[in-house]
Design a protein around this motif. Sequence first.
Motif, short mmCIF file in Angstrom:
data_model
loop_
_atom_site.label_atom_id
_atom_site.label_comp_id
_atom_site.label_asym_id
_atom_site.label_seq_id
_atom_site.Cartn_x
_atom_site.Cartn_y
_atom_site.Cartn_z
N ALA A 1 41.54 -5.38 41.00
CA ALA A 1 40.48 -6.35 41.25
C ALA A 1 40.51 -6.84 42.69
N TRP A 2 41.70 -7.06 43.21
CA TRP A 2 41.87 -7.52 44.59
C TRP A 2 41.33 -6.47 45.56
N GLY A 3 41.71 -5.21 45.35
CA GLY A 3 41.24 -4.15 46.23
C GLY A 3 39.73 -3.99 46.19
N ALA A 4 39.14 -4.13 44.99
CA ALA A 4 37.70 -4.00 44.86
C ALA A 4 36.97 -5.11 45.61
N MET A 5 37.50 -6.32 45.55
CA MET A 5 36.86 -7.43 46.25
C MET A 5 36.98 -7.26 47.76
N ALA A 6 38.10 -6.70 48.21
CA ALA A 6 38.26 -6.45 49.64
C ALA A 6 37.26 -5.40 50.12
N LEU A 7 37.06 -4.35 49.32
CA LEU A 7 36.10 -3.31 49.68
C LEU A 7 34.67 -3.85 49.66
N ALA A 8 34.39 -4.78 48.72
CA ALA A 8 33.04 -5.33 48.61
C ALA A 8 32.64 -6.13 49.84
N ARG A 9 33.63 -6.61 50.59
CA ARG A 9 33.34 -7.41 51.78
C ARG A 9 33.02 -6.55 53.00
N ARG A 10 33.22 -5.24 52.88
CA ARG A 10 32.92 -4.37 54.00
C ARG A 10 31.41 -4.17 54.14
N ARG A 11 30.97 -3.98 55.36
CA ARG A 11 29.54 -3.84 55.63
C ARG A 11 29.03 -2.48 55.17
N PRO A 12 27.75 -2.39 54.80
CA PRO A 12 27.16 -1.09 54.43
C PRO A 12 27.22 -0.11 55.59
N THR A 13 27.16 1.16 55.26
CA THR A 13 27.16 2.21 56.27
C THR A 13 25.92 3.08 56.09
N GLY A 14 25.77 4.06 56.96
CA GLY A 14 24.62 4.96 56.85
C GLY A 14 24.65 5.77 55.57
N ARG A 15 25.83 6.02 55.03
CA ARG A 15 25.93 6.78 53.78
C ARG A 15 26.03 5.87 52.58
N LEU A 16 26.81 4.81 52.69
CA LEU A 16 26.94 3.83 51.61
C LEU A 16 26.04 2.64 51.94
N THR A 17 24.74 2.84 51.70
CA THR A 17 23.75 1.89 52.20
C THR A 17 23.79 0.53 51.51
N TYR A 18 24.38 0.45 50.31
CA TYR A 18 24.55 -0.83 49.64
C TYR A 18 25.96 -1.38 49.83
#
Length: 309
Positions: free
Chosen positions: A68-85
Motif C-alpha cells: 500500500a505504501w509503495g502504491a501511494m508513492a507511485l500515485a504521487r508521480r506525475r503522468p508521462t507521455g505513455r502513462l497519461t493518467y
Amino acid sequence: MGHDHGHSHDHHHHHHSLPSHNSAFAIGASLNLGFVLVEVACGIAFGSLALLADAGHNLADVAGLLLAWGAMALARRRPTGRLTYGLGRGTILAALSNAGLLLFGLGAIGWEAVRRLLTEATPIEAGPVMAVAAVGLVINGVTALMFRKGASSDLNLRGAFLHMVADAAISGGVIVAAGLIALTGWSWIDPVIGLAIVVIIAIGTWGLFRDSLDLALDAVPAGIDRAAVEAFLLDQPGVSDLHDLHIWSLSTSAVALTAHLVMPNSENTDAFLLELAEELHEHFGIDHSTVQIERSPCDCPLVSVHAAA
C-alpha cells in the motif's frame, strides 16, 4: 470520433496533493516486522500455535503495508507521455491485492483452527502467551489508529487499516483464549475463538475485496450516485440531452468523468464548462471531468451502442 457536429471539449482537473502517510506506514511496518520475530520465538518456546498463526498473519500484513505504501508513492508521480493518467491506479491494485492477502491469511488460520479442533490440542503456557499477545494488541491497535482517518475516504488506506484491525482482533482473541484455557483447562477454546474472529474479519474484508474489484473493473465508485450525476447534467441550462456518461476511478482517491452534452444553442461554452467542472467536483467529488458539447444529437452507431449500454 469523426462527427460532423461542432464540438467543444473541456478537460478540467482538480489536482489535490495526496497525503503520503509515510510516518504511519514506516512506523506500522517496522513495529509489525519486529513483533513477527518476537511472536515466532515465543510461539515456539511456549508451544502456542495461536502465536505462530498470528505471526504468519502479521508477516502478511507487513507485506500488505509495504504494498500500500509503495502504491501511494507511485500515485504521487506525475503522468508521462505513455502513462497519461499517471500511476494512481496502482492504489486500486494494491487494495485488491491486500484484500486477497487478508482472505488468504484468514483461510489459512481458519483451516488450522479446524484441524486443531479435530486433533488433540497442545497445552500452552497461558501467562507468557497472554503477555506477548497483549504487546501485539497494543502495536496493531496503535497502527490501526494511524490509518483510521484516511480509511473512510481511500480504499488503499482502508486495506491497511483492516489489516491492522484484523491483527489487533486476533491478538485480543489470543489473550481471551489463553485466559479461559488457564481457568478451565479446555484447550478447544483457542481454535473456537480463532474461528469466530476469522468469520468477523472476513465479513469486513469481503467488502474491501468487492469494492476494490469494482474499481479495478471501472465501476462507478460506491460513493457516487450515477443517476444523480446524470440528472444534474441534464438540469444544466441549455442541455437538451446527454449520452456517453462514464464515471470511474483513476485511483482510490480520484474520480474521473466523461460525457457528451447536447446543447443546440450553446454560447460561451468555456465559462459554462469551467463552472460545470467546479460544481461536479463540489457536489460529487469528481476530480477529472472531460465534457464534449454537441449542437445536435449524434446518430453515430458507436455512440448509440454506448448510450444504450
